[in-house]
Design an enzyme around this catalytic site. Structure first.
Site, short mmCIF file in Angstrom:
data_model
loop_
_atom_site.label_atom_id
_atom_site.label_comp_id
_atom_site.label_asym_id
_atom_site.label_seq_id
_atom_site.Cartn_x
_atom_site.Cartn_y
_atom_site.Cartn_z
N TRP A 188 -27.32 -2.07 24.24
CA TRP A 188 -27.77 -3.32 23.63
C TRP A 188 -29.31 -3.39 23.72
CZ3 TRP A 188 -30.37 -7.39 26.13
CH2 TRP A 188 -30.64 -8.48 25.28
N ASP A 357 -27.43 -19.31 12.01
CA ASP A 357 -26.77 -18.41 12.97
C ASP A 357 -25.78 -19.19 13.85
OD1 ASP A 357 -26.68 -16.24 15.25
OD2 ASP A 357 -27.78 -15.28 13.61
N ARG A 434 -19.09 -11.96 27.72
CA ARG A 434 -19.76 -13.09 27.05
C ARG A 434 -18.77 -14.26 26.90
NH1 ARG A 434 -22.70 -14.45 21.35
NH2 ARG A 434 -24.74 -14.81 22.17
N LYS A 467 -23.05 -13.38 8.02
CA LYS A 467 -23.48 -12.45 9.07
C LYS A 467 -22.27 -12.29 9.97
CE LYS A 467 -26.65 -11.94 12.97
NZ LYS A 467 -27.81 -12.51 13.67
N ASP A 469 -20.53 -11.02 13.01
CA ASP A 469 -20.93 -10.55 14.34
C ASP A 469 -19.70 -10.09 15.13
OD1 ASP A 469 -22.58 -10.04 16.50
OD2 ASP A 469 -23.45 -12.05 16.57
N MET A 470 -19.93 -9.38 16.23
CA MET A 470 -18.84 -8.88 17.08
C MET A 470 -19.47 -8.55 18.42
SD MET A 470 -16.91 -6.31 18.38
CE MET A 470 -15.31 -5.58 18.35
N ASN A 471 -19.25 -9.44 19.41
CA ASN A 471 -20.09 -9.38 20.60
C ASN A 471 -19.42 -8.91 21.89
OD1 ASN A 471 -22.79 -10.21 19.82
ND2 ASN A 471 -21.77 -12.06 19.10
N CYS A 512 -23.03 -7.00 12.07
CA CYS A 512 -23.80 -7.17 13.30
C CYS A 512 -22.83 -7.02 14.45
CB CYS A 512 -24.43 -8.57 13.30
SG CYS A 512 -25.17 -9.05 14.85
N ASP A 534 -30.96 -6.45 18.48
CA ASP A 534 -31.46 -7.76 18.90
C ASP A 534 -32.89 -7.66 19.41
OD1 ASP A 534 -29.29 -9.23 18.24
OD2 ASP A 534 -28.47 -9.38 20.26
C1 DGJ Z 1 -25.65 -11.40 18.68
C2 DGJ Z 1 -26.49 -11.09 17.47
O1 DGJ Z 1 -26.95 -9.78 17.55
C3 DGJ Z 1 -27.63 -12.09 17.38
O2 DGJ Z 1 -28.45 -11.78 16.29
C4 DGJ Z 1 -27.07 -13.48 17.27
O3 DGJ Z 1 -26.40 -13.63 16.05
C5 DGJ Z 1 -26.14 -13.77 18.44
N1 DGJ Z 1 -25.13 -12.76 18.59
C6 DGJ Z 1 -25.47 -15.10 18.27
O4 DGJ Z 1 -24.56 -15.35 19.27
#
Ligand code: DGJ
Length: 724
Positions: A188, A357, A434, A467, A469-471, A512, A534
């Site tokens: 990351w 976002d 997270r 956008k 996302d997948m965190n 993302c 990021d």
């Molecule tokens: C991770 C993304 O990479 C960021 O740009 C942002 O969208 C955050 N998540 C939001 O939680």
């Protein structure tokens, strides 16, 4: 061109610079003959040579069985009257050439790519010596870029299930010698860093075990004989996988130093059960060959992605818009009021797409809650999203919205209603990352539910852009689908994106995953751009983007200019440096516009206007890395348009030792006898020279007025060359 000598069963692909040859031996085995530079070679098919001997393990589809002791592409288990049989011996049955074949996980959204002229696919059908188990090796050939997409189609025609324990999409024969590998790895905020290493005797593995593509390694490689290739010269074999799940690239150098590259599904925790009558197509393993070093390999991949991979719906603009994203400005504190203020300021400096976002839904005021509750947070947006979207559209911008569809926080109404909808093993702990868990896309009702949410958002609001996302990475991958969930998850994500694109053809999607953890050719088949990292610190970005450019075209590389003092590294960078780095891809702005003075906003507006003049070259031109960071601690890229009448030179000095002499940047692809003017963002003419001079003498990396000894870290310039 595909040459087939059917009488002797020899198959040879010829591209602009390379060949790939296979044959069937007298026993019916499909063998690898060679792959490399064309250099005057005529097709073997015309040579009259008949292959009678089996060249050890160099089979096109090596399977666990026969004499296999090295790595294999396929490992299958057949039910039998006594013990299960784990022995697969594939022999030639037939072949044909078609123009409509598609690999597994190919996009189903129906949108065209830039170049739609049909390509030939050679299909060679093989069968086990005993069981009615068929494997068709498929090869789709793009000769103008020396690029092959290969995959396997499996078909169980027995009356028992067949269990597949290992399944790559194919194996690329490279050749004998000492090789070095170029790969991209990271974490990351430090994704796609370039790494070169010598491949020793044995097997080197790059892989993902995270359910997504992963930031640790990217499914991309280049290999070349040690010291025999460089930035712009020498033979380079390269490839990437069109798959966003658990993947593996295995580089096997045998005792005789013969190198092969296996690519496809990761055998880690893998299982595929094919019922009687069942079929399966693997994702594409894309590979190619460059005679112009690493940079030449990148140019082939860039052109291939632009022309044959990226969706270009008739509704989409030819170039990617300049984006504003509010994440670094307002984080979870988004409100209708602060987004309206940002949107007005963004429009005034020339932004074309405004993205709201994280934080707009449920009770989402921090990362610990509400993923899964995709309903507008009324306390922050009392008018829903309507007022904001209308204003954004009224200001002449598109509207984009952040979503994270695969996830749920335990603190959410969705999880409280369906605690079983997440990956988990019954009765065992569910590890959060997270504060979130991953939805089980093995369950059709979960995928249907997410579809209904995204569909509702798009039908209720005129959203132009998601956008996506997948965190988090997967843990405890328990699913109603068992081990098949690794694959089902990817199929679910792709299926949702394809359905959205089919129903809403004007929608664009950004991939993302905590920055750049989902960047691969598979997701590029259904997205317009990807979030690179990021980390928006300009000097960190320089290295991240240089690695990224090895594998992916500038058009998909989303790059933001953010605050003077960077959020991640806390160090300052000049506005010039931030813009000159961010204009190497698709430009975005992430700064707190509300905290900028009018003079600063005017500077932003000037850079954005300048970017729009060079954008067609950056996003659709040919990109040369003229001086590489790795070698010079500085990076010079050139983008040149078709015909060579216009070009962009992007110079960034990351570090500079006193009196260090930088070689001039010798430009490429210009018209020798035309006079060019090179202007900067202020409209100053910095260079006037002929194409021949720019290409043979080159451009001094420092402009005349900047004495080299005075240079600071982060000196940068972007120059637009036009033929007069
Ligand atoms: C991770 C993304 O990479 C960021 O740009 C942002 O969208 C955050 N998540 C939001 O939680």
């Amino acid at each position: 061109m595909i040459h087939v000598a059917a009488d002797r069963r020899v198959f040879e692909f010829h591209g602009k610079n390379s060949f790939y040859t296979m044959c069937v031996d007298t026993e019916g085995r499909l063998l690898q003959i060679g792959h490399g530079g064309l250099a005057g070679r005529s097709p073997v098919c015309t040579s009259g040579y008949v292959y009678t001997e089996w060249l050890g393990n160099l089979m096109e589809v090596p399977a666990y069985g026969d004499l296999s002791q090295d790595e294999v592409v396929l490992k299958a288990e057949f039910s039998s009257v006594s013990d299960p049989v784990r022995d697969l011996r594939l022999r030639y049955v037939s072949h044909d050439t078609v123009t409509d074949a598609q690999p597994g996980f190919a996009p189903k959204h129906g949108q065209p790519v830039l170049i739609t002229t049909p390509r030939q696919t050679l299909r060679i059908r093989l069968r086990d010596i005993e069981f009615d188990f068929f494997v068709t090796a498929c090869y789709r050939w793009t000769p103008e870029h020396d690029i092959m997409e290969r995959w396997l189609e499996l078909e169980n025609k027995t009356d028992q299930p067949v269990r597949i324990e290992q399944c790559f999409s194919g194996v690329l024969p490279v050749g004998h010698g000492q090789f070095e590998l170029t790969a991209l790895d990271g974490f990351w905020a430090t994704e796609s860093h370039l790494r070169r290493e010598k491949l020793a005797f044995g097997t080197k593995i790059l892989e993902s075990r995270t359910i997504n593509t992963s930031a640790l390694h990217n499914p991309f490689f280049m290999v070349n004989r040690v010291s025999r290739a460089g930035y712009e010269h020498g033979d380079v074999w390269f490839g990437q996988l069109a798959y966003s799940g658990n993947w593996r690239l295995a580089f096997e150098a045998r005792h005789d130093l013969f190198l092969r590259v296996f690519g496809g599904y990761n055998p880690y925790d893998f299982e595929l059960i094919l019922p009687p009558g069942g079929t399966h197509s693997t994702p594409a393993f894309i590979h190619g060959f460059s005679t112009e070093g690493w940079s030449g390999a990148s140019r082939r991949l860039h052109a291939f992605q632009r022309e044959r991979v990226l969706p270009r719906s008739p509704e989409s603009a030819p170039q990617r818009p300049v984006l504003y994203n509010s994440w670094e400005a307002t984080s979870f504190g988004v409100t209708e009021q602060n987004q309206l203020e940002l949107a007005r300021k963004a429009a005034a400096i020339g932004v074309e797409l405004f993205v709201l976002d994280d934080g707009w839904f449920g009770n989402r005021t921090n990362e610990r809650s509400s993923l899964g509750d995709w309903f507008v947070r009324k306390s922050a947006f009392p008018n829903g999203l309507k007022l904001l979207i209308d204003e954004v559209h009224g200001l002449g911008m598109q509207f984009g919205l952040w979503v994270e569809p695969e996830m749920v926080n335990p603190d959410s109404d969705l999880y409280r209603a369906h605690p079983d909808w997440v990956l988990h093993f019954p009765g065992r702990p569910r590890t959060e990352q997270r504060s979130q868990l991953i939805l089980d896309f093995g369950r059709p009702e979960v995928v249907d539910y997410i579809w209904s949410i995204l569909d509702r958002l798009l039908s209720e609001y005129p959203i132009d852009y998601f956008k996506w996302d997948m965190n988090r990475a997967a843990s405890e991958p328990g699913s109603v689908e068992g081990k098949a969930v690794w694959m089902k998850h990817v199929a679910g994500v792709y299926g949702l994106m394809d359905r959205l694109r089919a129903k809403y053809p004007a929608l664009s999607i950004e991939s993302c995953s905590s920055g750049g953890a989902r960047v691969d050719a598979g997701v590029l088949y259904r997205t317009e751009e990807v979030w690179t990292s990021d980390n928006t610190d300009a000097l960190c970005r320089l290295a991240i983007q240089e690695g990224f450019n090895y594998a992916y075209c500038p058009r998909v590389m989303s790059c933001w200019v953010t605050h003077e003092k960077n959020d991640q590294t806390k160090r300052p960078a000049t506005l010039a440096l931030r813009f000159n780095v961010a204009t190497r891809g698709t430009l975005g702005i992430g700064s707190s516009l509300n905290h900028l003075s009018d003079a600063e906003l005017a500077d932003y507006a000037r850079y954005i206007a300048f970017y729009k003049t060079i954008r067609p070259l950056v996003q659709d031109g040919t990109c040369y890395r003229l001086l590489e960071l790795e070698e010079h601690n500085s990076s010079v890229w050139q983008f040149v348009g078709e015909g060579g009448r216009e070009a962009v030179l992007s110079i960034v000095i990351a570090d500079h030792r006193t009196a260090q002499v930088m070689p001039p940047a010798k430009m490429k692809g210009l018209i020798a006898d035309r006079l060019y003017k090179g202007t900067d963002d202020l409209g100053r003419v910095l260079y006037t020279a002929t194409g021949a001079e720019l290409m043979s003498c080159g451009v001094p990396v420092y402009a005349q007025q900047d004495h080299p000894c005075m240079l600071a870290i982060g000196y940068s310039r972007t120059i637009h060359f036009t033929a007069t």
